[in-house]
Design a protein around this motif. Sequence first.
Motif, PDB file in Angstrom:
ATOM      1  N   UNK A  54      20.054  41.213  84.126  1.00 50.33           N
ATOM      2  CA  UNK A  54      20.792  41.141  82.872  1.00 50.33           C
ATOM      3  C   UNK A  54      21.149  42.583  82.481  1.00 50.33           C
ATOM      4  N   UNK A  55      22.318  43.068  82.911  1.00 51.47           N
ATOM      5  CA  UNK A  55      22.706  44.447  82.576  1.00 51.47           C
ATOM      6  C   UNK A  55      23.486  44.515  81.259  1.00 51.47           C
ATOM      7  N   UNK A  56      23.079  45.426  80.403  1.00 52.30           N
ATOM      8  CA  UNK A  56      23.869  45.744  79.229  1.00 52.30           C
ATOM      9  C   UNK A  56      24.663  47.017  79.522  1.00 52.30           C
ATOM     10  N   UNK A  57      25.723  47.245  78.766  1.00 50.79           N
ATOM     11  CA  UNK A  57      26.498  48.468  78.917  1.00 50.79           C
ATOM     12  C   UNK A  57      26.473  49.241  77.606  1.00 50.79           C
ATOM     13  N   UNK A  58      26.145  50.518  77.724  1.00 53.01           N
ATOM     14  CA  UNK A  58      26.045  51.414  76.579  1.00 53.01           C
ATOM     15  C   UNK A  58      27.229  52.370  76.611  1.00 53.01           C
ATOM     16  N   UNK A  59      28.118  52.230  75.628  1.00 53.78           N
ATOM     17  CA  UNK A  59      29.276  53.115  75.512  1.00 53.78           C
ATOM     18  C   UNK A  59      28.992  54.112  74.390  1.00 53.78           C
ATOM     19  N   UNK A  60      28.915  55.415  74.708  1.00 53.37           N
ATOM     20  CA  UNK A  60      28.602  56.403  73.666  1.00 53.37           C
ATOM     21  C   UNK A  60      29.523  56.337  72.460  1.00 53.37           C
ATOM     22  N   UNK A  61      30.790  56.006  72.676  1.00 51.84           N
ATOM     23  CA  UNK A  61      31.737  55.957  71.560  1.00 51.84           C
ATOM     24  C   UNK A  61      31.377  54.869  70.554  1.00 51.84           C
ATOM     25  N   UNK A  70      11.656  39.614  72.439  1.00 50.24           N
ATOM     26  CA  UNK A  70      11.883  40.180  71.114  1.00 50.24           C
ATOM     27  C   UNK A  70      11.518  41.661  71.085  1.00 50.24           C
ATOM     28  N   UNK A  71      10.458  42.011  71.812  1.00 52.93           N
ATOM     29  CA  UNK A  71      10.076  43.423  71.842  1.00 52.93           C
ATOM     30  C   UNK A  71      11.125  44.272  72.548  1.00 52.93           C
ATOM     31  N   UNK A  72      11.686  43.738  73.636  1.00 55.89           N
ATOM     32  CA  UNK A  72      12.766  44.453  74.329  1.00 55.89           C
ATOM     33  C   UNK A  72      13.928  44.696  73.372  1.00 55.89           C
ATOM     34  N   UNK A  73      14.301  43.668  72.624  1.00 62.01           N
ATOM     35  CA  UNK A  73      15.418  43.785  71.679  1.00 62.01           C
ATOM     36  C   UNK A  73      15.098  44.824  70.606  1.00 62.01           C
ATOM     37  N   UNK A  74      13.877  44.788  70.056  1.00 64.89           N
ATOM     38  CA  UNK A  74      13.516  45.721  68.996  1.00 64.89           C
ATOM     39  C   UNK A  74      13.454  47.153  69.512  1.00 64.89           C
ATOM     40  N   UNK A  75      12.936  47.338  70.724  1.00 66.91           N
ATOM     41  CA  UNK A  75      12.893  48.688  71.291  1.00 66.91           C
ATOM     42  C   UNK A  75      14.299  49.189  71.598  1.00 66.91           C
ATOM     43  N   UNK A  76      15.181  48.290  72.012  1.00 70.31           N
ATOM     44  CA  UNK A  76      16.568  48.670  72.240  1.00 70.31           C
ATOM     45  C   UNK A  76      17.234  49.052  70.921  1.00 70.31           C
ATOM     46  N   UNK A  77      16.955  48.286  69.869  1.00 68.73           N
ATOM     47  CA  UNK A  77      17.499  48.590  68.552  1.00 68.73           C
ATOM     48  C   UNK A  77      17.032  49.997  68.103  1.00 68.73           C
ATOM     49  N   UNK A  78      15.754  50.255  68.324  1.00 62.97           N
ATOM     50  CA  UNK A  78      15.194  51.549  67.956  1.00 62.97           C
ATOM     51  C   UNK A  78      15.822  52.684  68.771  1.00 62.97           C
ATOM     52  N   UNK A  79      16.038  52.426  70.055  1.00 63.97           N
ATOM     53  CA  UNK A  79      16.620  53.457  70.930  1.00 63.97           C
ATOM     54  C   UNK A  79      18.042  53.801  70.531  1.00 63.97           C
ATOM     55  N   UNK A  80      18.733  52.868  69.928  1.00 67.66           N
ATOM     56  CA  UNK A  80      20.131  53.062  69.555  1.00 67.66           C
ATOM     57  C   UNK A  80      20.273  53.703  68.162  1.00 67.66           C
ATOM     58  N   UNK A  81      19.169  53.802  67.410  1.00 62.41           N
ATOM     59  CA  UNK A  81      19.239  54.375  66.063  1.00 62.41           C
ATOM     60  C   UNK A  81      19.321  55.896  66.141  1.00 62.41           C
ATOM     61  N   UNK A 141      26.858  55.587  69.907  1.00 62.68           N
ATOM     62  CA  UNK A 141      26.397  56.865  69.369  1.00 62.68           C
ATOM     63  C   UNK A 141      25.286  57.479  70.193  1.00 62.68           C
ATOM     64  N   UNK A 142      24.930  56.844  71.289  1.00 63.63           N
ATOM     65  CA  UNK A 142      23.911  57.342  72.215  1.00 63.63           C
ATOM     66  C   UNK A 142      24.445  57.208  73.634  1.00 63.63           C
ATOM     67  N   UNK A 143      23.971  58.061  74.514  1.00 62.24           N
ATOM     68  CA  UNK A 143      24.376  57.978  75.910  1.00 62.24           C
ATOM     69  C   UNK A 143      23.496  56.987  76.663  1.00 62.24           C
ATOM     70  N   UNK A 144      23.966  56.582  77.820  1.00 60.77           N
ATOM     71  CA  UNK A 144      23.170  55.718  78.695  1.00 60.77           C
ATOM     72  C   UNK A 144      21.813  56.364  78.972  1.00 60.77           C
ATOM     73  N   UNK A 145      21.816  57.650  79.285  1.00 60.11           N
ATOM     74  CA  UNK A 145      20.573  58.349  79.616  1.00 60.11           C
ATOM     75  C   UNK A 145      19.613  58.350  78.440  1.00 60.11           C
ATOM     76  N   UNK A 146      20.098  58.595  77.224  1.00 52.74           N
ATOM     77  CA  UNK A 146      19.233  58.613  76.047  1.00 52.74           C
ATOM     78  C   UNK A 146      18.578  57.259  75.821  1.00 52.74           C
ATOM     79  N   UNK A 147      19.338  56.194  75.956  1.00 55.77           N
ATOM     80  CA  UNK A 147      18.801  54.851  75.764  1.00 55.77           C
ATOM     81  C   UNK A 147      17.810  54.511  76.875  1.00 55.77           C
ATOM     82  N   UNK A 148      18.171  54.842  78.114  1.00 51.49           N
ATOM     83  CA  UNK A 148      17.295  54.589  79.270  1.00 51.49           C
ATOM     84  C   UNK A 148      15.938  55.274  79.067  1.00 51.49           C
ATOM     85  N   UNK A 149      15.947  56.544  78.707  1.00 48.53           N
ATOM     86  CA  UNK A 149      14.703  57.294  78.552  1.00 48.53           C
ATOM     87  C   UNK A 149      13.881  56.787  77.376  1.00 48.53           C
TER      88      UNK A 149
END
Length: 395
Positions: free
Chosen positions: A309-316, A384-395, A319-327
């Motif tokens: 299940x791949x998501x795509x992170x567009x910095x535009x 749910x934890x994956x979603x919440x951690x992803x939400x946090x990573x994108x803040x 507001x975060x890069x793929x690398x920032x979210x991955x890390x």
Amino acid sequence: MFNMKKSYEIIPYGRQSISEADIQSVVDVLRSDFLTQGPVVPAFEQALASYCHARHGIAVNSATSALHIACLAMGVGSGDWLWTSAITFVASANCCLYCGAQVDFVDIDPRTFNMCPIALENKLMQAQQLGKMPKVVVPVHMCGQPCDMAAIHALSVQYGFKIIEDASHAIGARYQQEPVGNCRYSDITVFSFHPVKIITTAEGGMAMTNDDALAKRMALFRSHGISYSPAEMQACPTYEIWNYQQFELGFNYRMTELQAALGLSQLNKLDEFVQCRNTIAAHYDQALKALPVKTPWQHPDAHSSFHLYPIQVEPSAAGKTQKEVYLALTKAGIKVNLHYIPVYRHPHYERMGYKPGYCPHAEHYFKSSISIPVYATMTSEQQNRVVEELRSALQ
């Protein structure tokens, strides 16, 4: 003063699901007379062929081996070209290099991440003018979603190439409401049973085909090129009795009875596993709507097995890069992954002359995608934890 560190449950991007029945099936083989070349491998082959509505199944020790013997059975060799998707595991391309042939890559459809039939047609028209037509095309069912096989097959009829479906991600998936592996639109279909795939044999693979001659040749190549058939033995004045003879330069790619027993047991739960993965994907689809990420699009003709299940992170947008979210996710114990580097960007293929930008859609996908966890036994709490951690990573 104590050094307090936050404790996390590690959530992998994928994992196997092994039951007591699976374990018992392997134990039963360990207590039997055959650990290799017994009755369980043929039983597994027949069961999966029946499930897929295919004529033959040839079990081997990995999907890579299945791709290799598929190429050998088709006569791929020096001077030939094989084309595959730019976004795939390297085995989809390496299989032709093993045969001394050359490989080229087709760009992906940015919606499905699969080989784009339009890009394939454009490349075929150019290749025809240059006299560099492919002998074999290997479409890859990326993430478990089937390719547009009807369109690719129509091009094969027009341009005269053979088709090997790399369905390593897609056992249990359906295309046009029929099981992937039935080879309606291909000559051979290959499955993988690696532990993170839909079902597992620990390591293993299988090639499906409806062609009797291809099945016979693949069976020959997986076992040293040796035949035990008395009808095929060639007379030799030196010996009066022959038990077997080698007819081709083959390989020891056989699947063991232990692996086949595990696979046969796992096959009983295949539909359940696929349904679980689809339920998880539906949960992600809904939960991620509010986040600035792009979720996988599903073709109406396809029912995915959701190996990934791949998501795509567009910095535009994010507001975060793929690398920032991955890390950030990795630091939080969410073991995400990247699937895949465009094959031609690996050093081995760059030494062949491939340059960055060769397949633009593939490169954009690689720079933006992150595979988040999905596996059959994943709980709603873990999702749910994956979603919440992803939400946090994108803040």
